[in-house]
Write a protein that holds these residues in place. Structure first.
Motif, mmCIF file in Angstrom:
data_model
loop_
_atom_site.group_PDB
_atom_site.id
_atom_site.type_symbol
_atom_site.label_atom_id
_atom_site.label_comp_id
_atom_site.label_asym_id
_atom_site.label_seq_id
_atom_site.Cartn_x
_atom_site.Cartn_y
_atom_site.Cartn_z
ATOM 1 N N SER A 121 39.198 30.362 43.244
ATOM 2 C CA SER A 121 38.989 31.458 44.198
ATOM 3 C C SER A 121 38.254 30.978 45.445
ATOM 4 O O SER A 121 38.514 31.468 46.557
ATOM 5 C CB SER A 121 38.209 32.600 43.532
ATOM 6 N N THR A 132 36.892 37.725 49.920
ATOM 7 C CA THR A 132 36.756 37.663 48.462
ATOM 8 C C THR A 132 37.135 38.985 47.801
ATOM 9 O O THR A 132 37.478 39.006 46.614
ATOM 10 C CB THR A 132 35.312 37.299 48.068
ATOM 11 N N ASN A 133 37.099 40.086 48.543
ATOM 12 C CA ASN A 133 37.507 41.382 47.997
ATOM 13 C C ASN A 133 39.013 41.473 47.763
ATOM 14 O O ASN A 133 39.485 42.425 47.140
ATOM 15 C CB ASN A 133 37.079 42.513 48.932
ATOM 16 N N CYS A 159 37.620 40.808 39.960
ATOM 17 C CA CYS A 159 37.593 40.808 41.422
ATOM 18 C C CYS A 159 36.294 41.466 41.856
ATOM 19 O O CYS A 159 35.822 42.410 41.202
ATOM 20 C CB CYS A 159 38.800 41.566 41.984
ATOM 21 N N LEU A 160 35.720 40.984 42.941
ATOM 22 C CA LEU A 160 34.484 41.587 43.438
ATOM 23 C C LEU A 160 34.705 43.035 43.864
ATOM 24 O O LEU A 160 33.789 43.846 43.825
ATOM 25 C CB LEU A 160 33.924 40.763 44.600
ATOM 26 N N ASP A 161 35.931 43.354 44.274
ATOM 27 C CA ASP A 161 36.292 44.720 44.634
ATOM 28 C C ASP A 161 36.899 45.393 43.400
ATOM 29 O O ASP A 161 37.995 45.029 42.960
ATOM 30 C CB ASP A 161 37.302 44.688 45.788
ATOM 31 N N GLU A 162 36.200 46.361 42.852
ATOM 32 C CA GLU A 162 36.663 47.008 41.616
ATOM 33 C C GLU A 162 38.003 47.716 41.809
ATOM 34 O O GLU A 162 38.833 47.739 40.894
ATOM 35 C CB GLU A 162 35.614 47.997 41.117
ATOM 36 N N THR A 183 34.029 42.452 37.436
ATOM 37 C CA THR A 183 33.666 41.949 38.764
ATOM 38 C C THR A 183 33.109 40.529 38.687
ATOM 39 O O THR A 183 32.717 39.963 39.700
ATOM 40 C CB THR A 183 32.618 42.865 39.428
ATOM 41 N N ASP A 184 33.085 39.952 37.476
ATOM 42 C CA ASP A 184 32.491 38.624 37.282
ATOM 43 C C ASP A 184 33.548 37.534 37.458
ATOM 44 O O ASP A 184 34.056 36.958 36.497
ATOM 45 C CB ASP A 184 31.851 38.533 35.892
ATOM 46 N N VAL A 185 33.872 37.237 38.711
ATOM 47 C CA VAL A 185 34.869 36.214 39.021
ATOM 48 C C VAL A 185 34.382 34.839 38.558
ATOM 49 O O VAL A 185 35.139 34.057 37.967
ATOM 50 C CB VAL A 185 35.172 36.206 40.531
ATOM 51 N N THR A 186 33.111 34.545 38.803
ATOM 52 C CA THR A 186 32.556 33.238 38.424
ATOM 53 C C THR A 186 32.667 32.997 36.927
ATOM 54 O O THR A 186 33.118 31.931 36.482
ATOM 55 C CB THR A 186 31.083 33.144 38.851
#
Length: 336
Positions: A121, A132-133, A159-162, A183-186
């Motif tokens: 990402s 990133t959204n 995704c950071l954007d829900e 929301t936990d992409v990492t």
């Protein structure tokens, strides 16, 4: 009045890309697959089969293919990337001019870029400038052959954007494939990358004739070191106990369908890295990413003994017997 159908461009026509393309088509999305080889694209369009990977499985008629990236991306609501992590930067740079301003990019990749230490990402953001959204990650215990057969499976869409995560969730929700959102992409990306290295170790143990106790030990301690790294980099520990962590780890380490486990088994049986590469024939992300993951661990002062041993073995710094001894002869300590 009926709503217009969503459109997805899936790059590429490998086993996992084809499986996700089929999922999305079955979920009601019009899908166009970008294939490097014209014969694969022609086969998908004329016989509705991917002759290179799943010649025995018929694909939905709403799934077509092309070799032209601009054609694939024209009007796409989703760009799904399923290419080797180490070729992502170069390939994506060529495709980026064709990505629409509202297209959501979905990464299926489970590797860490060598040299930069970036997750997929992060490479996508760096190359395309996309917010990133608009970048999602799909990860979980997803063996392509089983999914192509319509067997039950689940995954995490992060995704950071829900709202974007929910849209991707709807675009790949079928009776046999259940996606959850996060929301936990990492955490999702690191879970997917490190489990490949652990699967190599489990495969080696199997190839050397070790039993289920050894496999269970490697899976459990592998989860521990994955969680240590991920949380040190900002992930939520619960993610590593979920589908993108433990779930993916168990599937990849346990199944003969797993290319990373299979590669490790070849090594455990005495093949060289070159011989195992030839025998496996498909991209094995754990082999490429082990060194990059170890560099991340050192940068964050995280102990990852299985990853360290695997990196040394893959670079032929130690033998198989030395690798086994290195893991078993570590000083005893509390479990955590």
């Amino acid at each position: 009045m009926s709503q217009p159908r969503n459109r997805a461009a899936v790059f590429s026509a490998g086993s996992w890309g084809t499986a996700v393309a089929k999922i999305m088509a079955d979920a009601g999305t019009d899908v166009i697959v970008h294939a490097r080889r014209a014969e694969i694209a022609d086969g998908i369009n004329t016989t509705h089969r991917n002759s290179g990977y799943f010649p025995d499985i018929e694909l939905p008629t709403t799934l077509t293919a092309t070799t032209d990236p601009a054609t694939a991306l024209a009007g796409a609501h989703y760009l799904v990337l399923s290419i080797p992590a180490q070729s992502l930067r170069t390939s994506l740079a060529a495709w980026a001019p064709h990505i629409g301003p509202d297209t959501v990019i979905v990464s299926l990749m489970k590797g860490i870029e060598i040299g930069s230490g970036l997750r997929a990402s992060q490479v996508i953001t760096e190359v395309t400038g996309v917010s990133t959204n608009r970048i999602a990650v799909l990860s979980g215990p997803n063996l392509a052959r089983e999914i192509m057969a319509g067997q039950p499976a689940a995954a995490t869409v992060a995704c950071l954007d829900e709202d974007a995560a929910r849209r991707v969730q709807q675009a790949c929700h079928t009776p046999y494939f259940r996606p959850y959102t996060s929301t936990d992409v990492t955490g999702c990306e690191l879970g997917g990358a490190v489990k490949n290295v652990i699967a190599l170790a489990v495969g080696i143990a199997s190839g050397m004739g070790m039993g289920d106790n050894a496999s269970a030990m490697l899976i459990t301690r592998g989860l521990a070191e994955t969680t240590r790294l991920a949380t040190a980099m900002g992930a939520h520990p619960g993610t590593l106990a979920g589908l993108a962590g433990l779930g993916d780890l168990v599937a990849t380490c346990s199944s003969p369908l797993s290319r990373n486990r299979t590669f490790g088994t070849h090594l455990g049986q005495g093949m060289s890295v070159e011989q195992a590469t030839a025998a496996t024939r498909q991209t094995t992300e754990g082999v490429k990413s082990a060194e990059a993951i170890l560099a991340l661990a050192r940068a964050h002062d995280v102990e990852m003994p299985i990853t360290e041993v695997m990196s040394d073995l893959l670079h032929e710094k130690i033998s198989l017997d030395q690798a086994a001894a290195a893991l078993m002869q570590r000083p005893p300590k509390p479990e955590r």
